[in-house]
Design a protein around this motif. Sequence first.
Motif, PDB file in Angstrom:
ATOM      1  N   SER A 166      12.703  24.810  -0.056  1.00 45.42           N
ATOM      2  CA  SER A 166      12.068  24.925   1.254  1.00 45.42           C
ATOM      3  C   SER A 166      12.997  24.399   2.345  1.00 45.42           C
ATOM      4  CB  SER A 166      10.744  24.155   1.289  1.00 45.42           C
ATOM      5  OG  SER A 166       9.855  24.653   0.321  1.00 45.42           O
ATOM      6  N   TYR A 167      13.622  23.267   2.074  1.00 45.63           N
ATOM      7  CA  TYR A 167      14.584  22.702   3.040  1.00 45.63           C
ATOM      8  C   TYR A 167      15.725  23.696   3.285  1.00 45.63           C
ATOM      9  CZ  TYR A 167      13.068  17.954   4.084  1.00 45.63           C
ATOM     10  OH  TYR A 167      12.396  16.872   4.589  1.00 45.63           O
ATOM     11  N   LYS A 168      16.203  24.318   2.195  1.00 47.85           N
ATOM     12  CA  LYS A 168      17.295  25.282   2.316  1.00 47.85           C
ATOM     13  C   LYS A 168      16.859  26.489   3.143  1.00 47.85           C
ATOM     14  CE  LYS A 168      20.508  28.014  -0.475  1.00 47.85           C
ATOM     15  NZ  LYS A 168      20.831  28.486  -1.836  1.00 47.85           N
ATOM     16  N   ALA A 169      15.657  27.004   2.858  1.00 43.58           N
ATOM     17  CA  ALA A 169      15.152  28.174   3.582  1.00 43.58           C
ATOM     18  C   ALA A 169      14.963  27.885   5.066  1.00 43.58           C
ATOM     19  CB  ALA A 169      13.827  28.635   2.963  1.00 43.58           C
ATOM     20  N   LEU A 170      14.554  26.653   5.376  1.00 44.56           N
ATOM     21  CA  LEU A 170      14.294  26.259   6.768  1.00 44.56           C
ATOM     22  C   LEU A 170      15.529  25.676   7.450  1.00 44.56           C
ATOM     23  CD1 LEU A 170      10.809  24.625   6.155  1.00 44.56           C
ATOM     24  CD2 LEU A 170      11.240  26.739   7.411  1.00 44.56           C
ATOM     25  N   ASN A 171      16.671  25.635   6.704  1.00 43.91           N
ATOM     26  CA  ASN A 171      17.936  25.153   7.278  1.00 43.91           C
ATOM     27  C   ASN A 171      17.836  23.686   7.697  1.00 43.91           C
ATOM     28  OD1 ASN A 171      20.619  25.894   7.762  1.00 43.91           O
ATOM     29  ND2 ASN A 171      20.245  26.121   9.945  1.00 43.91           N
ATOM     30  N   LEU A 172      17.217  22.863   6.842  1.00 44.35           N
ATOM     31  CA  LEU A 172      16.993  21.454   7.171  1.00 44.35           C
ATOM     32  C   LEU A 172      17.834  20.529   6.297  1.00 44.35           C
ATOM     33  CD1 LEU A 172      13.090  21.465   7.432  1.00 44.35           C
ATOM     34  CD2 LEU A 172      14.711  21.509   9.322  1.00 44.35           C
ATOM     35  N   ILE A 173      18.112  19.337   6.821  1.00 46.18           N
ATOM     36  CA  ILE A 173      18.784  18.285   6.055  1.00 46.18           C
ATOM     37  C   ILE A 173      17.971  16.999   6.160  1.00 46.18           C
ATOM     38  CG2 ILE A 173      21.107  19.222   6.385  1.00 46.18           C
ATOM     39  CD1 ILE A 173      21.392  16.758   8.434  1.00 46.18           C
ATOM     40  N   THR A 174      18.309  16.026   5.323  1.00 49.93           N
ATOM     41  CA  THR A 174      17.681  14.700   5.363  1.00 49.93           C
ATOM     42  C   THR A 174      18.749  13.664   5.677  1.00 49.93           C
ATOM     43  OG1 THR A 174      16.059  15.344   3.698  1.00 49.93           O
ATOM     44  CG2 THR A 174      16.392  12.996   4.014  1.00 49.93           C
ATOM     45  N   PHE A 175      18.469  12.801   6.656  1.00 48.02           N
ATOM     46  CA  PHE A 175      19.325  11.633   6.866  1.00 48.02           C
ATOM     47  C   PHE A 175      18.453  10.390   6.794  1.00 48.02           C
ATOM     48  CE2 PHE A 175      17.792  12.633  11.084  1.00 48.02           C
ATOM     49  CZ  PHE A 175      17.744  11.437  11.784  1.00 48.02           C
ATOM     50  N   LEU A 176      19.079   9.216   6.673  1.00 51.81           N
ATOM     51  CA  LEU A 176      18.315   8.004   6.390  1.00 51.81           C
ATOM     52  C   LEU A 176      18.658   6.856   7.333  1.00 51.81           C
ATOM     53  CD1 LEU A 176      19.619   8.996   3.194  1.00 51.81           C
ATOM     54  CD2 LEU A 176      17.346   8.088   2.842  1.00 51.81           C
ATOM     55  N   THR A 177      17.685   5.966   7.492  1.00 51.47           N
ATOM     56  CA  THR A 177      17.931   4.663   8.117  1.00 51.47           C
ATOM     57  C   THR A 177      17.525   3.610   7.098  1.00 51.47           C
ATOM     58  OG1 THR A 177      15.707   4.726   9.111  1.00 51.47           O
ATOM     59  CG2 THR A 177      17.549   5.421  10.504  1.00 51.47           C
ATOM     60  N   THR A 178      18.206   2.464   7.131  1.00 50.05           N
ATOM     61  CA  THR A 178      17.882   1.422   6.155  1.00 50.05           C
ATOM     62  C   THR A 178      18.028   0.038   6.774  1.00 50.05           C
ATOM     63  OG1 THR A 178      18.248   0.690   3.877  1.00 50.05           O
ATOM     64  CG2 THR A 178      20.219   1.219   5.153  1.00 50.05           C
ATOM     65  N   GLY A 179      17.271  -0.900   6.262  1.00 51.39           N
ATOM     66  CA  GLY A 179      17.332  -2.286   6.745  1.00 51.39           C
ATOM     67  C   GLY A 179      16.726  -3.201   5.703  1.00 51.39           C
ATOM     68  N   GLU A 180      16.492  -4.456   6.085  1.00 47.74           N
ATOM     69  CA  GLU A 180      15.935  -5.420   5.122  1.00 47.74           C
ATOM     70  C   GLU A 180      14.517  -5.044   4.710  1.00 47.74           C
ATOM     71  OE1 GLU A 180      16.252  -9.415   6.492  1.00 47.74           O
ATOM     72  OE2 GLU A 180      18.409  -9.283   6.858  1.00 47.74           O
ATOM     73  N   ASP A 181      13.748  -4.470   5.639  1.00 49.09           N
ATOM     74  CA  ASP A 181      12.329  -4.190   5.364  1.00 49.09           C
ATOM     75  C   ASP A 181      12.101  -2.877   4.636  1.00 49.09           C
ATOM     76  OD1 ASP A 181      11.645  -6.546   6.637  1.00 49.09           O
ATOM     77  OD2 ASP A 181      11.493  -5.577   8.596  1.00 49.09           O
ATOM     78  N   GLU A 182      12.848  -1.833   5.006  1.00 48.97           N
ATOM     79  CA  GLU A 182      12.554  -0.514   4.424  1.00 48.97           C
ATOM     80  C   GLU A 182      13.735   0.436   4.586  1.00 48.97           C
ATOM     81  OE1 GLU A 182       9.333   1.394   6.492  1.00 48.97           O
ATOM     82  OE2 GLU A 182      10.474   1.607   8.342  1.00 48.97           O
TER      83      GLU A 182
END
Length: 254
Positions: A166-182
């Motif tokens: 689905s991500y490929k079909a919709l031309n989407l990517i995932t990026f992340l944020t991170t820290g001590e809490d989550e």
Amino acid sequence: EGEGLGNKFLANIREVNAIAQVVRVFEDKNIAHVHNQIDPVNDIEVIRTELELADLESKQKREEKAKTPHLETEFPSGGQASKDLPPLSLLADKKTIFVFNVSEQQLKEKWRPDSKIMEIIGNSEYVVICNNFELLLSESSPEEQKIYLEEMGLEESGLDTLIKKSYKALNLITFLTTGEDETRAWTAEKNTPIPRASRAIHTDFEKLFIRAEVIPWQKLVEAGSWGKARENGTLKLVGRDYIVQDGDVVEIKI
């Protein structure tokens, strides 16, 4: 003829970005089929015809609307009137992912679409899923899921595969944020500059963006911490023109 949800169903899917069409492949006398036969090719053709007929109806309504402003404003031709109307959202133009619903036995036997099915779905993405097996996985612990997947000879669940397709079909990517809490995942379209992608985190970030620190998640895991990644030089400082990549872990400076 408006059976089932009829036009309401078509109105609902007109708003979506892509269509996932579930196609029954399994045999089971206890579960009825509307045509009393298991014929994936016919089922796909029926739905395709429904969508094409709905599109035809939309085009006809568009022509009627174009004629109305043409008469009211006395345009010399209906061309300008057509341009003033919003663009048509045609169902047949939407990307489609075919979800073939198989039995557990078919899943074990590595069922794949035959040449007739492949001919009708063309270049569309497809996923083979056993809904009963997916239900079993959803009710199991991670350890049990691993065992069940190994027994079936699968690397991941059908649902996980469907999400990726689905991500490929919709031309989407995932990026992340991170820290001590989550750690959180965010979605952006491919080839999006990082300030615009950061709107997913907070709408003000695009306007207030100064710079960002970026690292692929694999390298962050290898480094063990954000500080270690900075020390060994795998953390990259980027500006407004950086195109965010799938799997990037970012820290936005505003």
